[in-house]
Design a protein around this motif. Structure first.
Motif, short mmCIF file in Angstrom:
data_model
loop_
_atom_site.label_atom_id
_atom_site.label_comp_id
_atom_site.label_asym_id
_atom_site.label_seq_id
_atom_site.Cartn_x
_atom_site.Cartn_y
_atom_site.Cartn_z
N ASN A 737 0.87 -1.17 0.00
CA ASN A 737 0.00 0.00 0.00
C ASN A 737 0.91 1.22 0.00
OD1 ASN A 737 0.61 0.71 2.91
ND2 ASN A 737 -0.29 -1.33 3.19
N PRO A 738 0.35 2.40 -0.24
CA PRO A 738 1.22 3.58 -0.35
C PRO A 738 2.15 3.79 0.84
CG PRO A 738 -0.98 4.08 -1.15
CD PRO A 738 -1.05 2.70 -0.57
N MET A 739 1.65 3.58 2.06
CA MET A 739 2.49 3.81 3.23
C MET A 739 3.66 2.83 3.28
SD MET A 739 -0.17 4.86 6.27
CE MET A 739 -1.57 3.92 5.69
N TRP A 740 3.40 1.59 2.94
CA TRP A 740 4.46 0.57 2.90
C TRP A 740 5.46 0.89 1.79
CZ3 TRP A 740 6.47 -3.47 5.53
CH2 TRP A 740 7.24 -4.40 4.84
N ASN A 741 4.92 1.21 0.64
CA ASN A 741 5.78 1.45 -0.52
C ASN A 741 6.66 2.69 -0.35
OD1 ASN A 741 4.66 -0.80 -1.71
ND2 ASN A 741 3.12 0.37 -2.85
N GLU A 742 6.20 3.63 0.47
CA GLU A 742 6.96 4.86 0.68
C GLU A 742 8.01 4.74 1.78
OE1 GLU A 742 3.97 7.79 1.38
OE2 GLU A 742 3.13 7.62 -0.64
N LEU A 743 8.00 3.62 2.49
CA LEU A 743 9.00 3.44 3.56
C LEU A 743 10.39 3.41 2.94
CD1 LEU A 743 7.56 0.67 5.93
CD2 LEU A 743 8.00 3.06 6.52
N PRO A 744 11.28 4.31 3.35
CA PRO A 744 12.65 4.27 2.82
C PRO A 744 13.42 3.12 3.45
CG PRO A 744 12.46 5.98 4.48
CD PRO A 744 11.08 5.41 4.32
N VAL A 745 14.15 2.36 2.64
CA VAL A 745 14.93 1.27 3.21
C VAL A 745 16.26 1.20 2.49
CG1 VAL A 745 12.77 0.00 3.23
CG2 VAL A 745 14.59 -0.89 1.95
N SER A 746 17.25 0.72 3.25
CA SER A 746 18.58 0.54 2.69
C SER A 746 18.58 -0.64 1.72
CB SER A 746 19.59 0.30 3.81
OG SER A 746 20.82 -0.14 3.29
N THR A 747 19.40 -0.56 0.71
CA THR A 747 19.55 -1.67 -0.24
C THR A 747 20.80 -2.48 0.05
OG1 THR A 747 20.71 -0.22 -1.79
CG2 THR A 747 18.32 -0.45 -2.06
N SER A 748 21.42 -2.20 1.19
CA SER A 748 22.69 -2.86 1.51
C SER A 748 22.46 -4.31 1.94
CB SER A 748 23.40 -2.11 2.63
OG SER A 748 22.63 -2.13 3.80
N THR A 749 23.47 -5.13 1.75
CA THR A 749 23.43 -6.52 2.19
C THR A 749 23.44 -6.60 3.71
OG1 THR A 749 24.57 -7.24 0.19
CG2 THR A 749 24.62 -8.74 2.07
N LEU A 750 24.20 -5.71 4.34
CA LEU A 750 24.27 -5.63 5.80
C LEU A 750 23.31 -4.56 6.29
CD1 LEU A 750 28.13 -5.86 6.34
CD2 LEU A 750 26.45 -7.71 6.38
N TYR A 751 22.63 -4.84 7.40
CA TYR A 751 21.65 -3.87 7.90
C TYR A 751 22.37 -2.70 8.57
CZ TYR A 751 17.70 -1.81 10.28
OH TYR A 751 16.73 -0.94 10.72
N PRO A 752 21.98 -1.45 8.24
CA PRO A 752 22.60 -0.28 8.88
C PRO A 752 21.95 0.00 10.24
CG PRO A 752 21.03 0.43 7.19
CD PRO A 752 21.04 -1.07 7.16
N TRP A 753 22.46 -0.61 11.28
CA TRP A 753 21.89 -0.48 12.62
C TRP A 753 21.88 0.99 13.06
CZ3 TRP A 753 19.88 -4.99 14.16
CH2 TRP A 753 20.44 -6.17 13.68
N ASP A 754 20.78 1.39 13.68
CA ASP A 754 20.67 2.73 14.24
C ASP A 754 20.85 2.62 15.75
OD1 ASP A 754 20.01 5.21 15.20
OD2 ASP A 754 17.98 5.26 14.35
N PRO A 755 21.95 3.09 16.29
CA PRO A 755 22.21 2.93 17.73
C PRO A 755 21.20 3.64 18.62
CG PRO A 755 23.81 4.42 16.74
CD PRO A 755 23.04 3.82 15.61
N THR A 756 20.43 4.57 18.06
CA THR A 756 19.44 5.28 18.87
C THR A 756 18.07 4.61 18.85
OG1 THR A 756 18.72 6.71 17.04
CG2 THR A 756 20.62 7.44 18.34
N SER A 757 17.90 3.57 18.04
CA SER A 757 16.60 2.91 17.92
C SER A 757 16.26 2.15 19.19
CB SER A 757 16.60 1.95 16.73
OG SER A 757 15.41 1.19 16.71
N THR A 758 15.02 2.25 19.61
CA THR A 758 14.55 1.48 20.76
C THR A 758 13.69 0.29 20.33
OG1 THR A 758 12.66 2.98 21.01
CG2 THR A 758 14.63 3.45 22.33
N TYR A 759 13.59 0.08 19.02
CA TYR A 759 12.83 -1.06 18.49
C TYR A 759 13.74 -2.13 17.90
CZ TYR A 759 8.21 1.04 19.05
OH TYR A 759 7.04 1.56 19.57
N ILE A 760 14.74 -1.71 17.15
CA ILE A 760 15.64 -2.64 16.47
C ILE A 760 17.06 -2.38 16.97
CG2 ILE A 760 16.48 -3.47 14.25
CD1 ILE A 760 13.47 -3.89 14.65
N HIS A 761 17.67 -3.41 17.54
CA HIS A 761 19.00 -3.23 18.13
C HIS A 761 19.86 -4.45 17.79
CE1 HIS A 761 22.01 -3.28 21.46
NE2 HIS A 761 22.00 -1.98 21.24
N GLU A 762 21.12 -4.19 17.49
CA GLU A 762 22.02 -5.29 17.17
C GLU A 762 22.35 -6.07 18.44
OE1 GLU A 762 26.35 -6.16 15.02
OE2 GLU A 762 25.76 -4.09 15.50
#
Length: 1011
Positions: A737-762
């Motif tokens: 849907n438009p909201m899903w399709n508009e989500l920006p995401v990295s195309t990298s093979t390795l995930y670019p961890w965001d150290p400030t995220s409280t949802y996704i953490h390495e």
């Protein structure tokens, strides 16, 4: 030679039966990819991600993977070891049953469909007596038999199921694919992303980390009913869903493109089990010309819904699902245990067994009476099976009554397997199954292939023909004509109440002591009326008044009969002028977009809308507690007057506190009954004697006046539910849907961890990891973190529910600027190990002997005597360089919240658990995370040994893993002179390999890096 090598040689040279040996002599090499589960989806449907073919086999073969790092002797590059490796690698590529590999002709002409391992070709009369569900296990064992991982003896055990099942023998099995939903899928993808980082740091290709079996992840657990009774509810709720979960969704979207063989179904598409039923299920796989039955394990307990389609499926924990994803060909097997089952890691060729299950035969006869629904049937079946006792067993349905049940009705019954306690509620494939496959858009050629294969391999039921009598472990029988309209509640799904007895049962619940069937409301208070103002209008609420009425859950939303039945109730009610009180939170959450299509086609959705049952979203809502808030005025009236308010929902679970914190009474009911109770506004009503409302003409309207006949429903279903609806819905399923399709995401093979995220953490699983396994870690002078009695469940251990504002997890969020209103739940933050570690042992009902009767998530830090939260105490020990252990009683770790119940203690620094007994799922997960499971000897426990938990404990294990044996005796000593012997509960060489590597995840990394 080292013990492991001895073990492997012993197994590889153990001769199977004479017949199998003859088969082995004629065995030919089989491509490894033959067993890797992929699909041949109908041409009319977009194919789920294709299975990537490995560029080459592992360089050193199976034995090389087996040896290459967890035995000291095997770390050497001796020529003798190389010889053994080649020998075992060669053994593992043979199939002992290739002599029964048979071509399957196409009855429509043309090329044959493919080849299959023919059960009839065995010419064994025992096959005809086997339950159909056991035949699936048999086919798997034959297809994967190499006399190394799977032996002829394993096949013989299954063939002799009638005699061997009561002995709890072990056999292998391999699921074909993995199914995830977003709550449990996020931590699985986090681990995969972290593994890519780890293997990259070791100088290897991160693309080695990819699912090797088909993985489907459906985002369905995040939508909440924030907005209801509004034509804009779907859009409004989706916007809030994305606002809350943007990080999680972006991460999953990255995973869908970064990992091969992983299909992510975007939010707003439907409920995972309904999507599985209508689209994802193959029923029969055709991989490189080899045909075999579909099977699936999923990270949701209601994965069993697919059993209604004749596909063997059940729920597992997250650690097990990750192992399945990374499984190399024939190397993943689930294990049945008394409390359920789980999938143990065989990611690199180390098979573990499952206990061959008993099968309860459930015979159905007759036909449901007019007006009785599939929901009434499943609630009746659930009560019967709970009473019979089916935990850890298969239930297989059969009998002439099957001819009267639609596929959707069967799926409803299969869906609630967890509620009646069975591993599966299995319905073998028959003509009704084939009709459903055609209805849902599977191509004619695919359906023809499925029918031809299953008929040829004795896995198809033809109720028009007389069949050989099958044998079951025990028997139940139900005449469908005896099923009555009913509900279940107020607190458990198996507490069935017939509709005619509902009012009297409710009155008894008010009187009864507090319990599953009681609220202990004093007689003088039972007639209390709480007055309040709702949007400026005077309103009243009493005990038993309905405040939530929800048509929800794949249990029922996958069934057009009950969905359109609810719409017909709404139509009749609207035509008579009936209304639902405006303060009742009504909602409709279909399990797929197909529901809206056939509702629109029937012209009935407008009547549901008129009563407030507007569509609120496509996903799991009220059934899993995503019911949203009640209006503040309603909440205040309930809380301030201690009202026992009611929810009526078409879900599968109704435990107190699950649906909504303010609905103490929660009843499961069919969608038509949900509408009826919303109209009545109370569960304190006798539908046979009391009117449900007053018509626009001033006349009393009774339940019978709005209840549709079975014939009425059938006519609407026949004219409204069409194959093109399924085709068009699922052709667009991955477009988002438009909201899903508009989500920006990295195309990298390795995930670019965001150290400030409280949802996704390495997570830190691979910190400072090298290619050399660390080996056994000594546990010396360890402190006791927690001292438990019996029956500590994984619900006590694993983080669940809302985050308490005074908890360590809340403190962590506040320190990072997260306001309390944005805490969300532990479930939504499963991708952050920092929060989950803080939520481990944070259950407010935790009973710890150190606290001398006080209940709560606290413990005593032994060196200082301080009473601290469990997490704070664990960190204090960890920071001081001090190991910790846990003392426990019987049945430690029973329950279903499995993965974080093992990951959490590991992250808290727990090195061992010493218990009277373990729930075997949890025991294996502890082993998988590198925690030592130890059992007291029979007749002993902490109390009989005089252990207070204030001692310091040393576990005397050899420093070399080659000197450790599964199940050996281990001496434990304390600093005050006590000494006792425990049984080491690493039960297999595989688990010792995990321990040697520091857990399953580092083990998998090292194995893959060795390719």
């Amino acid at each position: 030679m080292p013990p492991l090598t001895s073990t492997l040689l012993s197994r590889s040279t153990t001769g199977p039966s004479t017949r199998v040996s003859a088969a082995a002599a004629a065995a030919i090499s089989r491509p490894a990819a033959d067993a890797a589960a992929s699909s041949s989806p109908p041409p009319s449907r977009p194919a789920p991600s294709a299975l990537p073919k490995p560029a080459s086999p592992f360089a050193s073969g199976l034995a090389g993977r087996l040896f290459g790092g967890h035995r000291a002797a095997a770390r050497s590059a001796s020529s003798a070891t190389a010889v053994f490796e080649r020998r075992f690698a060669s053994a593992a590529t043979k199939n002992s049953y290739n002599e029964i590999l048979t071509g399957l002709g196409n009855p429509g002409g043309g090329a044959e469909f493919g080849k299959y391992y023919s059960l009839p070709a065995l010419s064994d009369p025992r096959i005809d007596r086997l339950p159909y569900s056991i035949r699936i296990l048999l086919e798997s064992a034959i297809r994967n038999c190499d006399d190394f991982q799977v032996t002829g003896k394993d096949v013989e055990k299954i063939l002799d199921w009638e005699n061997s099942a009561p002995k709890q023998v072990e056999i292998p099995f391999k699921p074909a694919r993995v199914l995830l939903q977003d709550f449990t899928g996020v931590p699985a993808v986090v681990d995969l992303a972290c593994m890519r980082d780890a293997i990259s740091k070791l100088g290897k290709d991160p693309n080695k980390i990819n699912p090797l079996v088909p993985v489907d992840l459906v985002i369905d657990h995040s939508v909440q009913v924030d907005v209801a009774r509004s034509p804009n509810a779907v859009q409004a709720n989706m916007e809030l869903e994305f606002s809350r979960n943007k990080e999680r969704f972006g991460f999953l979207k990255w995973g869908s493109s970064a990992f091969h063989n992983m299909l992510v179904v975007p939010p707003g598409s439907g409920i995972v089990h309904q999507v599985n039923l209508e689209y994802l299920a193959r029923v029969v796989f055709n991989r490189d010309g080899i045909l075999y039955p579909d099977s699936v394990v999923g990270t949701d307990s209601h994965t069993t819904m697919i059993d209604g389609l004749g596909v063997a499926g059940w729920g597992v924990g997250g650690i097990e699902a990750e192992a399945a994803m990374l499984g190399q060909c024939d190397m993943l097997f689930p294990t049945f245990m008394p409390s359920g089952l789980y999938l143990v890691p065989f990611a690199l060729g180390l098979p573990m067994s499952m206990v061959l299950p008993g099968v309860v035969g459930f015979k159905l006869a007759g036909k449901l009476k007019n007006g009785v629904t599939a929901t009434d049937l499943v609630l009746t079946v659930t009560q019967m099976l709970r009473k019979h006792g089916v935990v850890g067993k298969f239930v297989e349905f059969y009998g002439q009554g099957m001819r009267e049940l639609s596929l959707a009705d069967r799926a409803t019954i299969a869906n609630m397997s967890p509620e009646y306690g069975a591993t599966m509620g299995f319905f073998p494939v028959d003509a009704k199954t084939l009709d459903y496959l055609k209805l849902t858009g599977r191509s004619d050629e695919t359906v023809a292939m499925i029918e031809s294969y299953l008929r040829a391999n004795k896995m198809f039921v033809d109720y028009s023909q007389e069949e050989a009598e099958r044998v079951y472990s025990s028997y139940l029988e139900l005449n469908l004509e005896e099923v009555e309209p009913c509900l279940s509640g107020p607190k458990r799904p198996h507490d069935r109440v017939t509709l005619k007895n509902m009012k009297s049962d409710w009155r008894s619940c008010l009187d009864n002591d507090v319990g599953f069937k009681g609220f202990a409301v004093p007689k003088e208070s039972q007639g209390k009326v709480a007055e309040f103002s709702f949007c400026g209008t005077p309103a009243k609420i009493k005990h038993g008044d309905v405040v939530i009425a929800a048509i929800t859950s794949c249990t029922n939303t996958s069934n057009p009969n009950v969905m359109l039945g609810a719409a017909l109730v709404a139509k009749k009610a609207c035509e008579l002028g009936l209304e639902v009180k405006p303060w009742i939170k009504t909602s409709l959450a279909p399990g797929s977009g197909v529901v809206k299509k056939y509702m629109d086609k029937s012209g009935l959705q407008k009547y549901l809308d008129q009563l407030g049952f507007n569509i609120v979203g496509y996903g799991c809502t009220t059934c899993i507690g995503n019911s949203g808030e009640l209006d503040e005025s309603v909440s205040a009236a309930i809380s301030e007057n201690d009202i026992v308010a009611a929810a009526v929902l078409s879900g599968n679970r109704n435990f107190e506190g699950r649906v909504h914190p303010l609905t103490r009474a929660n009843y499961l009911a069919s969608p038509p009954l949900v509408v009826a109770y919303a109209l009545a506004g109370t569960v304190n009503i006798d539908f046979e004697k009391e009117p449900i409302g007053i018509s626009k003409d001033g006349k009393e309207v009774y339940f019978r006046d709005i209840w549709p006949s079975t014939e009425e429903i059938s006519e609407v279903v026949k004219s409204s539910v069409l194959p093109d609806m399924f085709k068009s819905t699922y052709e667009a399923i991955t477009k988002g849907n438009p909201m899903w399709n508009e989500l920006p995401v990295s195309t990298s093979t390795l995930y670019p961890w965001d150290p400030t995220s409280t949802y996704i953490h390495e997570p830190p699983y691979f910190k400072d990891m090298t290619m050399t396994p660390p080996g056994p870690r000594p546990v010396k002078d360890a402190y006791c973190l927690l001292n438990f009695g019996d029956s500590i469940t994984t619900d006590h251990i694993s983080p669940a529910g809302n985050i308490h504002p005074e908890s360590p997890a809340a403190r962590y969020l506040k320190e990072r600027g997260v306001e309390r209103k944005d805490f969300n739940s532990y479930g939504s933050r499963r991708g952050n190990d920092e929060i989950m570690a803080r939520g481990t042992f944070a259950n407010i009902r935790l009973v710890n002997k150190f606290l001398k009767g006080e209940v709560g998530p606290k413990t005593i830090h032994i060196p200082s005597g301080e009473k601290l939260s469990v997490f704070d105490a664990a960190m204090k020990y960890k920071n001081d360089g001090q190991d910790t252990i846990i003392l426990a009683g019987a049945e430690y770790g029973s329950g279903s919240s499995r993965d974080w119940a093992a990951k959490g203690p590991m992250l808290q620094g727990v090195k061992a658990v010493i218990a009277k007994s373990f729930e075997r799922i949890h025991r294996s997960n502890l082993a998988g995370m590198g925690i030592i499971p130890l059992c007291f000897k029979a007749g002993e426990d902490a109390d009989t040994l005089g252990l207070t938990g204030h001692e310091r404990y040393t576990i005397h294990l050899p420093a070399n893993v080659s000197e450790i044996k599964p199940g050996q005796d281990v001496t434990v000593t304390t600093d005050d002179g006590k000494s006792f012997t425990c049984t080491l509960r690493f039960d297999t060489e595989v688990e010792l390999a995990y321990y040697d590597n520091g857990g399953i995840l580092p083990y998998v990394i090292r194995k893959l890096a060795e390719q």
